[in-house]
Design a protein around this motif. Structure first.
Motif, PDB file in Angstrom:
ATOM      1  N   ILE A 119      24.923  39.240 -18.683  1.00  0.00           N
ATOM      2  CA  ILE A 119      24.068  38.071 -18.494  1.00  0.00           C
ATOM      3  C   ILE A 119      23.071  37.914 -19.632  1.00  0.00           C
ATOM      4  CG2 ILE A 119      22.362  39.242 -17.034  1.00  0.00           C
ATOM      5  CD1 ILE A 119      23.627  35.625 -16.625  1.00  0.00           C
ATOM      6  N   GLU A 120      22.647  39.026 -20.228  1.00  0.00           N
ATOM      7  CA  GLU A 120      21.706  38.971 -21.348  1.00  0.00           C
ATOM      8  C   GLU A 120      22.298  38.192 -22.531  1.00  0.00           C
ATOM      9  OE1 GLU A 120      20.841  42.514 -18.859  1.00  0.00           O
ATOM     10  OE2 GLU A 120      22.659  41.865 -19.900  1.00  0.00           O
ATOM     11  N   TRP A 121      23.604  38.321 -22.729  1.00  0.00           N
ATOM     12  CA  TRP A 121      24.262  37.595 -23.817  1.00  0.00           C
ATOM     13  C   TRP A 121      24.221  36.092 -23.552  1.00  0.00           C
ATOM     14  CZ3 TRP A 121      29.449  40.489 -25.079  1.00  0.00           C
ATOM     15  CH2 TRP A 121      29.165  41.807 -25.488  1.00  0.00           C
ATOM     16  N   ILE A 122      24.512  35.726 -22.305  1.00  0.00           N
ATOM     17  CA  ILE A 122      24.508  34.301 -21.939  1.00  0.00           C
ATOM     18  C   ILE A 122      23.102  33.733 -22.087  1.00  0.00           C
ATOM     19  CG2 ILE A 122      24.955  32.638 -20.099  1.00  0.00           C
ATOM     20  CD1 ILE A 122      27.482  34.066 -21.239  1.00  0.00           C
ATOM     21  N   THR A 123      22.110  34.487 -21.634  1.00  0.00           N
ATOM     22  CA  THR A 123      20.715  34.049 -21.726  1.00  0.00           C
ATOM     23  C   THR A 123      20.308  33.868 -23.186  1.00  0.00           C
ATOM     24  OG1 THR A 123      20.179  35.205 -19.673  1.00  0.00           O
ATOM     25  CG2 THR A 123      18.339  34.633 -21.121  1.00  0.00           C
ATOM     26  N   GLU A 124      20.611  34.852 -24.019  1.00  0.00           N
ATOM     27  CA  GLU A 124      20.247  34.754 -25.434  1.00  0.00           C
ATOM     28  C   GLU A 124      21.001  33.607 -26.104  1.00  0.00           C
ATOM     29  OE1 GLU A 124      20.010  37.335 -29.582  1.00  0.00           O
ATOM     30  OE2 GLU A 124      20.682  38.343 -27.751  1.00  0.00           O
ATOM     31  N   ARG A 125      22.271  33.447 -25.757  1.00  0.00           N
ATOM     32  CA  ARG A 125      23.069  32.356 -26.329  1.00  0.00           C
ATOM     33  C   ARG A 125      22.465  31.006 -25.975  1.00  0.00           C
ATOM     34  NH1 ARG A 125      27.168  28.903 -25.019  1.00  0.00           N
ATOM     35  NH2 ARG A 125      28.730  28.576 -26.647  1.00  0.00           N
ATOM     36  N   ASP A 126      22.101  30.825 -24.712  1.00  0.00           N
ATOM     37  CA  ASP A 126      21.486  29.570 -24.281  1.00  0.00           C
ATOM     38  C   ASP A 126      20.182  29.306 -25.028  1.00  0.00           C
ATOM     39  OD1 ASP A 126      23.585  29.208 -22.535  1.00  0.00           O
ATOM     40  OD2 ASP A 126      22.440  29.752 -20.739  1.00  0.00           O
ATOM     41  N   GLN A 127      19.380  30.350 -25.214  1.00  0.00           N
ATOM     42  CA  GLN A 127      18.110  30.200 -25.930  1.00  0.00           C
ATOM     43  C   GLN A 127      18.348  29.823 -27.393  1.00  0.00           C
ATOM     44  OE1 GLN A 127      16.416  34.049 -25.171  1.00  0.00           O
ATOM     45  NE2 GLN A 127      15.441  33.407 -23.259  1.00  0.00           N
ATOM     46  N   LEU A 128      19.316  30.466 -28.016  1.00  0.00           N
ATOM     47  CA  LEU A 128      19.615  30.161 -29.411  1.00  0.00           C
ATOM     48  C   LEU A 128      20.122  28.731 -29.570  1.00  0.00           C
ATOM     49  CD1 LEU A 128      21.240  33.506 -30.574  1.00  0.00           C
ATOM     50  CD2 LEU A 128      19.099  32.522 -31.409  1.00  0.00           C
ATOM     51  N   ILE A 129      20.972  28.291 -28.664  1.00  0.00           N
ATOM     52  CA  ILE A 129      21.481  26.920 -28.718  1.00  0.00           C
ATOM     53  C   ILE A 129      20.334  25.928 -28.600  1.00  0.00           C
ATOM     54  CG2 ILE A 129      22.811  25.206 -27.422  1.00  0.00           C
ATOM     55  CD1 ILE A 129      24.857  27.491 -26.892  1.00  0.00           C
ATOM     56  N   GLU A 130      19.401  26.210 -27.718  1.00  0.00           N
ATOM     57  CA  GLU A 130      18.241  25.334 -27.550  1.00  0.00           C
ATOM     58  C   GLU A 130      17.382  25.302 -28.820  1.00  0.00           C
ATOM     59  OE1 GLU A 130      14.319  25.161 -24.716  1.00  0.00           O
ATOM     60  OE2 GLU A 130      16.210  25.794 -23.802  1.00  0.00           O
ATOM     61  N   VAL A 131      17.099  26.470 -29.384  1.00  0.00           N
ATOM     62  CA  VAL A 131      16.261  26.559 -30.592  1.00  0.00           C
ATOM     63  C   VAL A 131      16.945  25.881 -31.780  1.00  0.00           C
ATOM     64  CG1 VAL A 131      15.375  28.195 -32.320  1.00  0.00           C
ATOM     65  CG2 VAL A 131      15.011  28.618 -29.889  1.00  0.00           C
ATOM     66  N   ILE A 132      18.215  26.170 -31.976  1.00  0.00           N
ATOM     67  CA  ILE A 132      18.953  25.598 -33.107  1.00  0.00           C
ATOM     68  C   ILE A 132      19.063  24.080 -32.952  1.00  0.00           C
ATOM     69  CG2 ILE A 132      21.226  25.480 -34.215  1.00  0.00           C
ATOM     70  CD1 ILE A 132      21.446  28.549 -33.573  1.00  0.00           C
ATOM     71  N   GLY A 133      19.349  23.626 -31.740  1.00  0.00           N
ATOM     72  CA  GLY A 133      19.446  22.192 -31.485  1.00  0.00           C
ATOM     73  C   GLY A 133      18.126  21.473 -31.731  1.00  0.00           C
ATOM     74  N   ALA A 134      17.030  22.055 -31.268  1.00  0.00           N
ATOM     75  CA  ALA A 134      15.710  21.452 -31.472  1.00  0.00           C
ATOM     76  C   ALA A 134      15.370  21.410 -32.958  1.00  0.00           C
ATOM     77  CB  ALA A 134      14.648  22.239 -30.704  1.00  0.00           C
ATOM     78  N   ARG A 135      15.713  22.470 -33.676  1.00  0.00           N
ATOM     79  CA  ARG A 135      15.436  22.529 -35.113  1.00  0.00           C
ATOM     80  C   ARG A 135      16.223  21.443 -35.840  1.00  0.00           C
ATOM     81  NH1 ARG A 135      17.198  27.588 -36.397  1.00  0.00           N
ATOM     82  NH2 ARG A 135      15.275  28.495 -35.662  1.00  0.00           N
ATOM     83  N   LYS A 136      17.491  21.260 -35.462  1.00  0.00           N
ATOM     84  CA  LYS A 136      18.315  20.238 -36.116  1.00  0.00           C
ATOM     85  C   LYS A 136      17.787  18.840 -35.809  1.00  0.00           C
ATOM     86  CE  LYS A 136      22.418  22.937 -36.775  1.00  0.00           C
ATOM     87  NZ  LYS A 136      23.829  23.107 -36.609  1.00  0.00           N
ATOM     88  N   LEU A 137      17.357  18.610 -34.580  1.00  0.00           N
ATOM     89  CA  LEU A 137      16.769  17.311 -34.241  1.00  0.00           C
ATOM     90  C   LEU A 137      15.515  17.056 -35.065  1.00  0.00           C
ATOM     91  CD1 LEU A 137      17.074  17.053 -30.360  1.00  0.00           C
ATOM     92  CD2 LEU A 137      18.182  15.614 -32.065  1.00  0.00           C
ATOM     93  N   LYS A 138      14.690  18.066 -35.187  1.00  0.00           N
ATOM     94  CA  LYS A 138      13.424  17.931 -35.919  1.00  0.00           C
ATOM     95  C   LYS A 138      13.652  17.572 -37.382  1.00  0.00           C
ATOM     96  CE  LYS A 138       9.252  20.502 -37.151  1.00  0.00           C
ATOM     97  NZ  LYS A 138       8.545  21.775 -37.025  1.00  0.00           N
ATOM     98  N   TYR A 139      14.608  18.218 -38.015  1.00  0.00           N
ATOM     99  CA  TYR A 139      14.804  18.033 -39.449  1.00  0.00           C
ATOM    100  C   TYR A 139      15.821  16.954 -39.797  1.00  0.00           C
ATOM    101  CZ  TYR A 139      11.810  22.019 -40.056  1.00  0.00           C
ATOM    102  OH  TYR A 139      10.738  22.852 -40.050  1.00  0.00           O
ATOM    103  N   ASN A 140      16.534  16.412 -38.829  1.00  0.00           N
ATOM    104  CA  ASN A 140      17.520  15.359 -39.110  1.00  0.00           C
ATOM    105  C   ASN A 140      17.014  13.974 -38.738  1.00  0.00           C
ATOM    106  OD1 ASN A 140      19.379  17.115 -40.184  1.00  0.00           O
ATOM    107  ND2 ASN A 140      20.412  17.468 -38.251  1.00  0.00           N
ATOM    108  N   ARG A 141      15.787  13.871 -38.281  1.00  0.00           N
ATOM    109  CA  ARG A 141      15.227  12.555 -37.965  1.00  0.00           C
ATOM    110  C   ARG A 141      14.881  11.833 -39.247  1.00  0.00           C
ATOM    111  NH1 ARG A 141      11.293  13.401 -32.776  1.00  0.00           N
ATOM    112  NH2 ARG A 141      12.965  13.803 -31.323  1.00  0.00           N
ATOM    113  N   THR A 142      15.059  10.528 -39.225  1.00  0.00           N
ATOM    114  CA  THR A 142      14.723   9.728 -40.408  1.00  0.00           C
ATOM    115  C   THR A 142      13.554   8.832 -40.145  1.00  0.00           C
ATOM    116  OG1 THR A 142      16.362   8.088 -39.762  1.00  0.00           O
ATOM    117  CG2 THR A 142      17.039   9.759 -41.357  1.00  0.00           C
TER     118      THR A 142
END
Length: 64
Positions: A41-64
């Motif tokens: 379960i720790e892998w799933i939890t960490e994976r979900d957190q990473l997906i959230e962080v990476i997605g938020a970072r991409k949204l932040k830097y890909n806005r025009t």
């Protein structure tokens, strides 16, 4: 002859670390699934957190 001293390498930027870590977790999950093992379960939890962080970072830097 003078030798040129190269700077220390330093550390990998967090955004690169996070993306590499996500790939490694995905690879490990796939190996476990292929071998019929339970996914920690720790892998799933960490994976979900990473997906959230990476997605938020991409949204932040890909806005025009």
């Amino acid at each position: 002859m003078n030798s040129i001293k190269k700077p220390e390498v330093g550390i990998k930027p967090k955004f690169i670390h996070d993306e590499h870590r996500l790939i490694k977790i995905d690879d490990a999950i796939l190996r476990f699934v292929e071998n019929g093992q339970s996914i920690p379960i720790e892998w799933i939890t960490e994976r979900d957190q990473l997906i959230e962080v990476i997605g938020a970072r991409k949204l932040k830097y890909n806005r025009t």
